[in-house]
Enzyme design. Sequence first.
Site, PDB file in Angstrom:
ATOM      1  N   LEU A 286       0.853  -1.183   0.000  1.00 24.44           N
ATOM      2  CA  LEU A 286       0.000   0.000   0.000  1.00 24.44           C
ATOM      3  C   LEU A 286       0.888   1.231   0.000  1.00 24.44           C
ATOM      4  O   LEU A 286       1.398   1.668   1.031  1.00 24.44           O
ATOM      5  CB  LEU A 286      -0.927  -0.020   1.218  1.00 24.44           C
ATOM      6  CG  LEU A 286      -1.862  -1.237   1.315  1.00 24.44           C
ATOM      7  CD1 LEU A 286      -2.666  -1.187   2.607  1.00 24.44           C
ATOM      8  CD2 LEU A 286      -2.784  -1.321   0.101  1.00 24.44           C
ATOM      9  N   ASP A 287       1.098   1.790  -1.172  1.00 28.39           N
ATOM     10  CA  ASP A 287       2.019   2.916  -1.347  1.00 28.39           C
ATOM     11  C   ASP A 287       1.454   4.193  -0.736  1.00 28.39           C
ATOM     12  O   ASP A 287       0.268   4.507  -0.913  1.00 28.39           O
ATOM     13  CB  ASP A 287       2.283   3.119  -2.841  1.00 28.39           C
ATOM     14  CG  ASP A 287       3.120   4.347  -3.121  1.00 28.39           C
ATOM     15  OD1 ASP A 287       4.298   4.357  -2.748  1.00 28.39           O
ATOM     16  OD2 ASP A 287       2.568   5.321  -3.681  1.00 28.39           O
TER      17      ASP A 287
END
Length: 654
Positions: A286-287
């Site tokens: 999850l950037d």
Amino acid sequence: MVARQKVSFTSQERVSNSESKPPKIRHYEYPDYSKPLVEIPYEARKKILARLSFLYGEAEAQKYLPELERILKVYYAHKPPAKIEAERDLLPANRFTEKDVILITYGDLLRSEKSSPLASLVHILEQVPGFKKAINTLHILPFFPYSSDRGFSVTDFRNVDPKLGSWQDIAQIGDSYQLMFDAVCNHTSSQSKAFQKLLNGNPEYKDIATVYHSPDELSPEDLQKVVRPRTSDLLTKFQSIDGPIWVWTTFSADQIDLNYRNPKVLLWVIETLLLYVRRGADLIRLDAVTYLWEIPGTSCANLEQTHETIKLFRDILNVVAPGVALITETNIPHEQNIAYFGNGHDEAQMVYNFALPPLVLHTFYREDTTALAKWAKQLEFPSDTCTYLNILDTHDGIGLMGVKNILASEDIQYLISRAREHGAFVSYRTGSGGQDEPYEINTTWYSALNLDSDDESLAIQIKRFVASRSIALALKGVPGIYVHGLFGTTNDVNTVLKTKSKRDINRQIIAETVLDEQLQRPDSKLSQLTKALGRLLEIRVCQRAFHPHGEQQILTLSPQCFAVLRVAPECEEHILTITNVSNQICQLEIPLTELKLNDSQSIACATPEDSYWYDLIGHRGWRVQGQKISLTLQPYDVVWLVPFIELERSIDRT
């Protein structure tokens, strides 16, 4: 134009070290609705509804829950019965093991005239025995079509950039490697179809971003409260069909923050995450998830809504894809970073250990392990189902936020000063109160440790480099290595001067032919470095004591040496790892009474005068005398000591 080959290699060409994981079973290309649809257990449905209610209120939650259930049913219809059956036997505590080593790379950092970039990457990994046997997971940084920020300004989240390959290429790699996909779920490109529809006045898209009709709608006080990793303007002006608008852009003018206060955005992201699972993702990164929710009047970072959203993602995967793990990328102070573990069971299974890289660099600059050892002793592991990704370098460089409350400000400034001497750049962010502060050091790991103009021998530089990497391999967690940190690449300043992007210092394109040629020359830097590092990796993945949930004891033996005792979960194996972080010879005496040897019988109490410990790296024995092990470590030596009696018993067991 040369025709590009597809990624293909047989199981005989690669000996995978992931036998402990269930075999990869591909999803169906099309849903099969003839088999039973997924049934969400009562408790799971209750939990999901509660999270939606927290985010949007009970009425909205009830309104959108049926659509979420439909999305889950569609995904589940793509799962073959064999995959469903295999997942029933999964043990959460063994989701990660000692056999996991993650390689982080862009899909196109290696170039070839004969094959696709992804095929070139696989080819190079096959050439180095240690890498071939040790690396079992590939994190391919965003491989989607994009407009800027080296892939992190995505124009199409659901297709592979044709310059890299296709979904078929990804699937073929996934047959032999675990895969980590990037979910760039904080923002979208300004050139994406969705944002263009917003500008065109399409009512279905009007709330996908946070939009103001005047920059004055956000007060100076609200602007000052916002914490973000950039110094650019927060609001970016665009011309829409209805006139000028100002849009929330945390990272750049080309990266439009998605508005999670709109439930339709959340559902679209969930559907996209499940598409990634269908396409072979074993881990989902999850950037920039820190900034997922923006609420004016708050810091807009690490909000409670953000944590609740990640927990919702976890709940959903637990129901329909329990083998898939979430990893949060949150370059923030350590105490905030570990909050993304949740209670150890309800949020991310893995977080980036962002404090580790600057601490290790500080340790080698100072030739002193005191700060690193003090921090490592206090590392928290909330449960046996979550762990750290132990990285030293990333595609961005070396983040500094992780040590904000660990190292003194003068130590951080010293770190920056020394890195600049090595040719590094420094990037800044806007902190609380609107003040700029150092955010990351832009450099390759090899250049951060070694001066180009120094008179040191290549051998000592490689030894220092490998010694630094041994620390990330020894600590509890799963090691992750960026591809330029695998090959020992030096700073690419020339590209930075051309692109004006500091992060490009660590993103050099390498020709496959150059790597092949250097690997064939035993005297080349690449050949020597990969041989030493590959051997270390190969040893690590064979030792149960390095299991992410085995115990660890940080020892204080000498300021010049970092020592960790690792213990297998079953307490049958012990490894004492010691790294000399200095350019000096170090004499050590290690009292066995200080070692927490959980199972004294397995080591025969380690007290007889004729007992030995064996160095897995140096292939030599060290005798115990007077209940002490006496060692002489040369500069940057690394030793991994095992009680000899345990080696014998491991042989007998096999």
